[in-house]
Design an enzyme around this catalytic site. Structure first.
Site, short mmCIF file in Angstrom:
data_model
loop_
_atom_site.label_atom_id
_atom_site.label_comp_id
_atom_site.label_asym_id
_atom_site.label_seq_id
_atom_site.Cartn_x
_atom_site.Cartn_y
_atom_site.Cartn_z
N ASN A 179 0.82 -1.21 0.00
CA ASN A 179 0.00 0.00 0.00
C ASN A 179 0.86 1.27 0.00
O ASN A 179 0.59 2.23 -0.72
CB ASN A 179 -0.93 0.01 1.22
N ASP A 188 -5.33 -3.49 -3.05
CA ASP A 188 -6.63 -4.15 -3.23
C ASP A 188 -6.54 -5.25 -4.29
O ASP A 188 -7.13 -6.33 -4.14
CB ASP A 188 -7.70 -3.14 -3.64
N ASP A 214 -6.13 -7.78 6.19
CA ASP A 214 -5.28 -8.63 5.36
C ASP A 214 -5.37 -10.10 5.78
O ASP A 214 -4.53 -10.92 5.43
CB ASP A 214 -3.82 -8.17 5.41
#
Length: 296
Positions: A179, A188, A214
């Site tokens: 990220n 994503d 996650d």
């Protein structure tokens, strides 16, 4: 409100074979012809029809779902003016609609009776209702079951006849680094890819859920510890096969099995989570100056 906003209207002729003896008389079974006398523009649009002429060509008795409305209760009732209900229907012009309808019999001593249907298209409301129900038990990103559903299933399946019950906890390694380095959109994408790897590694009867950001959880009824370990191995192998891209997918895994009725399923879940965490620690991640992620 039906009284001040009738969105659509069908009217068709009904005859009776006997003289009506009172104002409460209703059509007898088998006497509804189903010919449409009049239809307004709102109904034409609702049906997806080109014009009024085309709508008036077909007979409603030829449409099984509409014909079903003419049941014995409707035909024999002498106390009710209005019948109402919902009808999911694909029109003659291929349009799928979900109707909320109200039917009223308009009595006539001269030429029999008319039936008026006021119908409101509630397809959008039904679609919203369907989506709300779906996403109350599914994760929006991955379309897997969510934590709520998983926890409900644990309670439901925690029975003696489902023993042994195995649980697998899976965690996508390095999501924060992905990220930070590539953006949340890429994160994503990797989450979705990880969910597909897990799904493809499981059996049809296994329950896979996104358990956290996650983290994933798998419930395996009637599954031994050895079988759960084989599934974990299969997941690891699938991850290696697709690791020829700049962002390798690495999933930490832990499993535990309830074999006796007296064992607490919550402790089994915790044991699987602890094993996953140990597996996660064994995966060392390092980010290079170029922003690549490597697992070793």
């Amino acid at each position: 409100c039906w009284a001040n906003r009738i969105l659509s209207l069908w009217r068709w002729w009904v005859t009776t074979s006997k003289k009506q003896e009172s104002s409460r008389a209703c059509p007898e079974e088998g006497q509804i012809k189903g010919n449409i006398l009049e239809v307004n523009k709102e109904m034409i649009e609702l049906l997806g029809a080109p014009n009024k002429k085309e709508v008036k060509k077909f007979n409603l008795n030829n449409v099984e779902k509409i014909k079903h409305i003419w049941n014995n209760d409707f035909l024999s009732s002498k106390n009710k003016d209005i019948f109402e209900g919902n009808l999911e229907y694909t029109t003659n012009w291929g349009k799928k609609v979900f109707l909320k309808y109200k039917i009223e019999i308009i009595l006539s001593k001269k030429n029999g009776s008319e039936i008026i249907i006021a119908a409101n298209d509630i397809s959008r409301e039904k679609e919203i209702e369907k989506n709300l129900k779906y996403f109350s038990f599914h994760d929006e990103l991955t379309n897997l079951y969510n934590r709520r559903y998983f926890e409900n299933e644990i309670k439901r399946l925690d029975t003696k006849r489902k023993l042994p019950i195995s649980i697998i906890i899976a965690d996508l390694n390095g999501l924060k680094i992905i990220n930070d380095s590539y953006g949340h959109k890429k994160g994503d994408e990797i989450l979705i890819q990880a969910s597909q790897i897990l799904k493809e590694s499981l059996r049809e009867e296994d329950i896979l859920a996104r358990y956290g950001g996650d983290e994933f959880a798998v419930l395996l009824p009637n599954t031994t510890k050895e079988t759960a370990e084989k599934i974990n191995k299969r997941i690891k192998e699938k991850c290696k096969k697709i690791n020829n891209n700049p962002i390798p997918i690495s999933i930490a895994l832990g499993e535990a099995t309830k074999e006796k009725p007296e064992q607490d399923i919550k402790e089994i879940l915790k044991k699987a989570d602890d094993k996953m965490y140990k597996d996660k620690l064994s995966e060392e991640f390092a980010r290079t100056p170029r922003g690549e992620i490597k697992a070793r």
